[in-house]
Scaffold this motif. Structure first.
Motif, PDB file in Angstrom:
ATOM      1  N   LEU A 263      -4.051  95.521 -29.037  1.00  0.00           N
ATOM      2  CA  LEU A 263      -3.794  94.364 -29.889  1.00  0.00           C
ATOM      3  C   LEU A 263      -3.431  94.787 -31.306  1.00  0.00           C
ATOM      4  CD1 LEU A 263      -6.539  91.773 -28.849  1.00  0.00           C
ATOM      5  CD2 LEU A 263      -4.086  91.688 -28.383  1.00  0.00           C
ATOM      6  N   GLY A 264      -4.041  95.867 -31.778  1.00  0.00           N
ATOM      7  CA  GLY A 264      -3.711  96.371 -33.105  1.00  0.00           C
ATOM      8  C   GLY A 264      -2.269  96.851 -33.204  1.00  0.00           C
ATOM      9  N   VAL A 265      -1.807  97.516 -32.154  1.00  0.00           N
ATOM     10  CA  VAL A 265      -0.413  97.980 -32.137  1.00  0.00           C
ATOM     11  C   VAL A 265       0.550  96.797 -32.119  1.00  0.00           C
ATOM     12  CG1 VAL A 265       1.309  99.221 -30.780  1.00  0.00           C
ATOM     13  CG2 VAL A 265      -0.982 100.173 -31.048  1.00  0.00           C
ATOM     14  N   ILE A 266       0.232  95.789 -31.298  1.00  0.00           N
ATOM     15  CA  ILE A 266       1.087  94.604 -31.231  1.00  0.00           C
ATOM     16  C   ILE A 266       1.114  93.887 -32.576  1.00  0.00           C
ATOM     17  CG2 ILE A 266       1.439  92.381 -30.110  1.00  0.00           C
ATOM     18  CD1 ILE A 266       0.119  93.491 -27.623  1.00  0.00           C
ATOM     19  N   TYR A 267      -0.067  93.759 -33.201  1.00  0.00           N
ATOM     20  CA  TYR A 267      -0.136  93.085 -34.497  1.00  0.00           C
ATOM     21  C   TYR A 267       0.687  93.832 -35.550  1.00  0.00           C
ATOM     22  CZ  TYR A 267      -1.939  91.944 -39.099  1.00  0.00           C
ATOM     23  OH  TYR A 267      -2.027  91.619 -40.433  1.00  0.00           O
ATOM     24  N   THR A 268       0.563  95.155 -35.577  1.00  0.00           N
ATOM     25  CA  THR A 268       1.316  95.955 -36.555  1.00  0.00           C
ATOM     26  C   THR A 268       2.818  95.785 -36.358  1.00  0.00           C
ATOM     27  OG1 THR A 268      -0.467  97.595 -36.645  1.00  0.00           O
ATOM     28  CG2 THR A 268       1.690  98.270 -37.449  1.00  0.00           C
ATOM     29  N   ASP A 269       3.247  95.800 -35.100  1.00  0.00           N
ATOM     30  CA  ASP A 269       4.674  95.654 -34.809  1.00  0.00           C
ATOM     31  C   ASP A 269       5.177  94.280 -35.232  1.00  0.00           C
ATOM     32  OD1 ASP A 269       7.195  96.365 -33.798  1.00  0.00           O
ATOM     33  OD2 ASP A 269       6.766  95.388 -31.897  1.00  0.00           O
ATOM     34  N   LEU A 270       4.404  93.239 -34.917  1.00  0.00           N
ATOM     35  CA  LEU A 270       4.827  91.883 -35.264  1.00  0.00           C
ATOM     36  C   LEU A 270       4.815  91.664 -36.775  1.00  0.00           C
ATOM     37  CD1 LEU A 270       3.038  89.727 -32.533  1.00  0.00           C
ATOM     38  CD2 LEU A 270       5.486  90.097 -32.786  1.00  0.00           C
ATOM     39  N   SER A 271       3.770  92.114 -37.447  1.00  0.00           N
ATOM     40  CA  SER A 271       3.657  91.865 -38.885  1.00  0.00           C
ATOM     41  C   SER A 271       4.713  92.605 -39.688  1.00  0.00           C
ATOM     42  CB  SER A 271       2.262  92.265 -39.375  1.00  0.00           C
ATOM     43  OG  SER A 271       2.018  93.642 -39.134  1.00  0.00           O
ATOM     44  N   LYS A 272       5.132  93.785 -39.197  1.00  0.00           N
ATOM     45  CA  LYS A 272       6.114  94.569 -39.944  1.00  0.00           C
ATOM     46  C   LYS A 272       7.552  94.227 -39.568  1.00  0.00           C
ATOM     47  CE  LYS A 272       3.288  98.667 -40.928  1.00  0.00           C
ATOM     48  NZ  LYS A 272       3.183 100.133 -40.760  1.00  0.00           N
ATOM     49  N   ASN A 273       7.786  93.934 -38.310  1.00  0.00           N
ATOM     50  CA  ASN A 273       9.164  93.782 -37.836  1.00  0.00           C
ATOM     51  C   ASN A 273       9.517  92.389 -37.333  1.00  0.00           C
ATOM     52  OD1 ASN A 273       9.485  96.634 -38.196  1.00  0.00           O
ATOM     53  ND2 ASN A 273       8.485  96.956 -36.229  1.00  0.00           N
ATOM     54  N   GLY A 274       8.502  91.561 -37.013  1.00  0.00           N
ATOM     55  CA  GLY A 274       8.831  90.310 -36.350  1.00  0.00           C
ATOM     56  C   GLY A 274       8.379  89.038 -37.022  1.00  0.00           C
ATOM     57  N   LEU A 275       7.406  89.100 -37.916  1.00  0.00           N
ATOM     58  CA  LEU A 275       6.820  87.883 -38.477  1.00  0.00           C
ATOM     59  C   LEU A 275       7.075  87.800 -39.970  1.00  0.00           C
ATOM     60  CD1 LEU A 275       5.034  85.363 -38.200  1.00  0.00           C
ATOM     61  CD2 LEU A 275       3.036  86.838 -38.482  1.00  0.00           C
ATOM     62  N   ALA A 276       7.633  86.668 -40.381  1.00  0.00           N
ATOM     63  CA  ALA A 276       7.887  86.429 -41.806  1.00  0.00           C
ATOM     64  C   ALA A 276       7.486  84.995 -42.125  1.00  0.00           C
ATOM     65  CB  ALA A 276       9.359  86.666 -42.148  1.00  0.00           C
ATOM     66  N   VAL A 277       6.675  84.838 -43.184  1.00  0.00           N
ATOM     67  CA  VAL A 277       6.188  83.523 -43.593  1.00  0.00           C
ATOM     68  C   VAL A 277       6.400  83.375 -45.089  1.00  0.00           C
ATOM     69  CG1 VAL A 277       4.246  81.919 -43.610  1.00  0.00           C
ATOM     70  CG2 VAL A 277       4.409  83.638 -41.802  1.00  0.00           C
ATOM     71  N   GLY A 278       6.912  82.219 -45.495  1.00  0.00           N
ATOM     72  CA  GLY A 278       7.112  81.998 -46.925  1.00  0.00           C
ATOM     73  C   GLY A 278       7.932  80.766 -47.195  1.00  0.00           C
ATOM     74  N   GLN A 279       8.082  80.456 -48.464  1.00  0.00           N
ATOM     75  CA  GLN A 279       8.904  79.339 -48.905  1.00  0.00           C
ATOM     76  C   GLN A 279      10.309  79.843 -49.207  1.00  0.00           C
ATOM     77  OE1 GLN A 279       5.417  77.922 -51.711  1.00  0.00           O
ATOM     78  NE2 GLN A 279       7.002  76.364 -51.704  1.00  0.00           N
ATOM     79  N   LYS A 280      11.279  79.311 -48.523  1.00  0.00           N
ATOM     80  CA  LYS A 280      12.660  79.732 -48.759  1.00  0.00           C
ATOM     81  C   LYS A 280      13.181  79.219 -50.097  1.00  0.00           C
ATOM     82  CE  LYS A 280      13.818  80.259 -43.883  1.00  0.00           C
ATOM     83  NZ  LYS A 280      14.723  79.885 -42.785  1.00  0.00           N
TER      84      LYS A 280
END
Length: 354
Positions: free
Chosen positions: A168-185
């Motif tokens: 789960l840690g590997v999946i989280y690292t991959d998603l947080s760095k390469n797949g998940l973006a959150v913010g106000q455009k």
């Protein structure tokens, strides 16, 4: 000035001669540069075929978080009875940038990965869907400790082993760095957007929706926790007083039955009835106030419960980013040709030095 003109003219001639010399040399190397460009184009074409397209799911939402300004009088009335109705709610622990960080937190992402989804008619967790998409299980067949690892939907996180946590840690690292973006455009607009990118179109869509639901439930529960707890306390107190009142009313009736047709001179026998009557009056007054405060607590809870209103959901087909054949050929050919050109220049430069 006149004496320096011949020197300047000779320097300019040397520069022109050097330029012609380099041009002739590079022109003589056109075959090597062209061959490198062709090889690069072939590599770029191969890469465009082997590179999986990336699908991006986008979800936007607005947060409505009403404050208790309009309830000042009601809350003041309730506080006069010593009851805290939770006017402060959950405070400001998840406002602004804190809320966006909550979406990217490890606990929220990992809990989302355990959410159930239906893939090809079978219910699996998002973590299993991610593992299958990455084709990790093929490489795990030769590793005993990984071979039996499963991530069941809605599994208890506390029962996981060190291996589960590691994956789960590997999946989280991959998603947080390469797949998940959150913010106000747009900083001027209070709309938060979530982008999830992966090579599996369905995973991008399912994970985005599941993450928003997970965070929304946690956020609402946290913000309204204090008000909800106070309302539950008031409900229990109200039920307790109502039970006591019913018992007191029954006691009055029993005492009246015992003193029916009693000699008026024997007032001592009427004491239980009078005592029960006092209990009925006291419990009635307490119950009346508790009912008022319970209703105020319900209003406060509704005010303190925030609303995450989804504006746009990800809709199939998702946005696809893929390196096309033409783009791969052009980029590969240009990069390899340029690299060969640099190698040719450096090689001649060192030859001249030697």
């Amino acid at each position: 000035m006149n004496e320096q003109s011949p020197n300047d003219e000779i320097s300019l001639k040397e520069l022109v001669e050097k330029g012609k010399e380099w041009y002739s040399y590079l022109l003589a190397q056109w075959k090597a540069i062209l061959l490198a460009g062709i090889i690069g184009a072939a590599l770029g074409l191969t890469y465009s075929f082997s590179k999986k397209p990336v699908y991006t799911a986008t979800l936007s939402f607005a947060l409505e978080d009403e404050k208790s300004g309009g309830l000042g009088g009601a809350l003041g009335l309730a506080s006069s009875f010593g009851i805290d109705l939770g006017g402060g709610g959950g405070g400001s622990i998840f406002t602004g940038s804190n809320l966006t960080e909550l979406f990217k937190s490890r606990s929220m992402v990992e809990q989302t990965l355990l959410s159930p989804v239906v893939v090809h008619g079978k219910t699996v967790s998002l973590a299993e869907m991610y593992i299958l998409n990455k084709e990790w299980r093929e490489s795990w067949n030769d590793i005993p400790k990984y071979k039996s690892i499963q991530f069941l939907p809605n599994a208890d996180r506390k029962s996981f082993t060190r291996v589960h946590d590691s994956i789960l840690g590997v999946i989280y690292t991959d998603l947080s760095k390469n797949g998940l973006a959150v913010g106000q455009k747009d900083k001027k607009v209070a709309v938060i957007s979530i982008d999830v990118a992966s090579t599996n179109e369905l995973f991008s869509k399912y994970f985005t929706e599941a993450l928003v639901k997970e965070v929304s439930d946690f956020y609402v529960e946290t913000k309204s926790k204090k008000s909800r707890e106070n309302m539950n306390i008031l409900k229990r107190q109200t039920d307790s007083i109502r039970k006591e009142l019913n018992g007191a009313i029954t006691g009055v009736a029993v005492a009246n039955d015992n003193t029916f047709s009693l000699n008026p001179a024997l007032n001592v026998r009427r004491t239980p009835s009078a005592r029960r009557q006092v209990d009925v009056q006291a419990n009635t007054a307490i119950l009346t106030e508790l009912v008022k405060q319970t209703e105020l607590a319900k209003v406060t809870l509704r005010k303190e419960t925030p609303l995450i209103q989804i504006i746009d959901r990800p809709i199939l087909p998702l946005k696809k980013d893929q390196l096309g054949m033409v783009k791969g050929i052009v980029l590969g050919g240009f990069l390899m040709g340029f690299l060969m050109l640099v190698i040719v220049v450096i090689r001649r430069f060192f030859k001249q030095i030697i």
